[in-house]
Design a protein around this motif. Structure first.
Motif, PDB file in Angstrom:
ATOM      1  N   ILE A   1       0.816  -1.208   0.000  1.00  7.97           N
ATOM      2  CA  ILE A   1       0.000   0.000   0.000  1.00  7.97           C
ATOM      3  C   ILE A   1       0.853   1.263   0.000  1.00  7.97           C
ATOM      4  O   ILE A   1       0.347   2.349  -0.250  1.00  7.97           O
ATOM      5  N   GLU A   2       2.141   1.124   0.289  1.00 11.33           N
ATOM      6  CA  GLU A   2       3.084   2.240   0.187  1.00 11.33           C
ATOM      7  C   GLU A   2       4.405   1.691  -0.325  1.00 11.33           C
ATOM      8  O   GLU A   2       4.824   0.614   0.076  1.00 11.33           O
TER       9      GLU A   2
ATOM     10  N   ASP B   1       8.361   3.322  -1.110  1.00 15.12           N
ATOM     11  CA  ASP B   1       9.290   4.445  -1.098  1.00 15.12           C
ATOM     12  C   ASP B   1      10.699   3.869  -1.226  1.00 15.12           C
ATOM     13  O   ASP B   1      11.347   3.571  -0.222  1.00 15.12           O
TER      14      ASP B   1
ATOM     15  N   GLY C   1       8.646   0.046   2.379  1.00 19.61           N
ATOM     16  CA  GLY C   1       7.240   0.107   2.042  1.00 19.61           C
ATOM     17  C   GLY C   1       6.368  -0.321   3.198  1.00 19.61           C
ATOM     18  O   GLY C   1       6.857  -0.628   4.286  1.00 19.61           O
ATOM     19  N   VAL C   2       5.068  -0.319   2.952  1.00 20.61           N
ATOM     20  CA  VAL C   2       4.088  -0.806   3.911  1.00 20.61           C
ATOM     21  C   VAL C   2       3.189  -1.782   3.172  1.00 20.61           C
ATOM     22  O   VAL C   2       2.716  -1.486   2.067  1.00 20.61           O
TER      23      VAL C   2
ATOM     24  N   ARG D   1      -1.202  -3.712   9.179  1.00 19.28           N
ATOM     25  CA  ARG D   1      -0.215  -2.990   8.371  1.00 19.28           C
ATOM     26  C   ARG D   1       1.169  -3.375   8.871  1.00 19.28           C
ATOM     27  O   ARG D   1       1.395  -3.462  10.077  1.00 19.28           O
TER      28      ARG D   1
ATOM     29  N   ILE E   1       2.792  -0.353  -5.806  1.00 14.81           N
ATOM     30  CA  ILE E   1       1.589  -0.326  -4.986  1.00 14.81           C
ATOM     31  C   ILE E   1       0.519  -1.179  -5.642  1.00 14.81           C
ATOM     32  O   ILE E   1       0.326  -1.126  -6.850  1.00 14.81           O
TER      33      ILE E   1
ATOM     34  N   VAL F   1      -3.999   5.164  -0.410  1.00 17.87           N
ATOM     35  CA  VAL F   1      -2.632   4.662  -0.368  1.00 17.87           C
ATOM     36  C   VAL F   1      -1.684   5.761  -0.804  1.00 17.87           C
ATOM     37  O   VAL F   1      -2.034   6.634  -1.583  1.00 17.87           O
ATOM     38  N   ALA F   2      -0.490   5.723  -0.271  1.00 17.16           N
ATOM     39  CA  ALA F   2       0.507   6.736  -0.591  1.00 17.16           C
ATOM     40  C   ALA F   2       1.284   6.327  -1.836  1.00 17.16           C
ATOM     41  O   ALA F   2       1.510   5.141  -2.064  1.00 17.16           O
ATOM     42  N   THR F   3       1.641   7.277  -2.654  1.00 20.45           N
ATOM     43  CA  THR F   3       2.419   6.971  -3.853  1.00 20.45           C
ATOM     44  C   THR F   3       3.706   7.772  -3.852  1.00 20.45           C
ATOM     45  O   THR F   3       3.740   8.916  -3.444  1.00 20.45           O
ATOM     46  N   TRP F   4       4.772   7.149  -4.307  1.00 19.80           N
ATOM     47  CA  TRP F   4       6.068   7.787  -4.463  1.00 19.80           C
ATOM     48  C   TRP F   4       6.616   7.382  -5.818  1.00 19.80           C
ATOM     49  O   TRP F   4       6.129   6.446  -6.429  1.00 19.80           O
TER      50      TRP F   4
END
Length: 104
Positions: free
Chosen positions: A10-11, A13, A17-18, A25, A38, A93-96
């Protein structure tokens, strides 16, 4: 005893990540898998993503955990299958940026 569990990223970087499974989580190290993204499923063991899985394989492996839970007499699955997550878009969800050398 340790178990390697299928989880959805879900993340992402870089090499960190996560991953999620239901409400759980987990921070994961992604250095052992190529171009993690992701929404992909990975096998998580001792905090490391060690293998990518397609959705069907993740479903199959999670079904084994559900079967074990049912046979243990707990009455409820230990984990949820991926099927409810398939229906909706990835939201919240976070995106990088992708790691160097990876393409979308």
């Amino acid at each position: 005893m340790c178990l390697a569990v299928p989880m959805r990223l879900i993340e992402v970087d870089g090499e960190r990540g996560v991953a999620a499974l239901g409400e759980v989580r987990q921070a994961v190290n992604l250095s052992l898998v190529e171009c993690p993204r992701i929404g992909e499923y990975v096998i998580v063991h001792a905090g490391f993503a060690i293998e990518k899985l397609d959705v069907e394989e993740a479903d199959e492996r999670l079904a084994y955990f559900d079967e074990i839970a049912a046979k243990s007499g707990r009455g409820t699955p230990l984990v949820r299958t991926t099927r409810p997550e398939r229906a909706g878009a990835l939201s919240g969800v976070a995106t990088w940026p992708l790691p160097a050398g990876c393409r979308r």
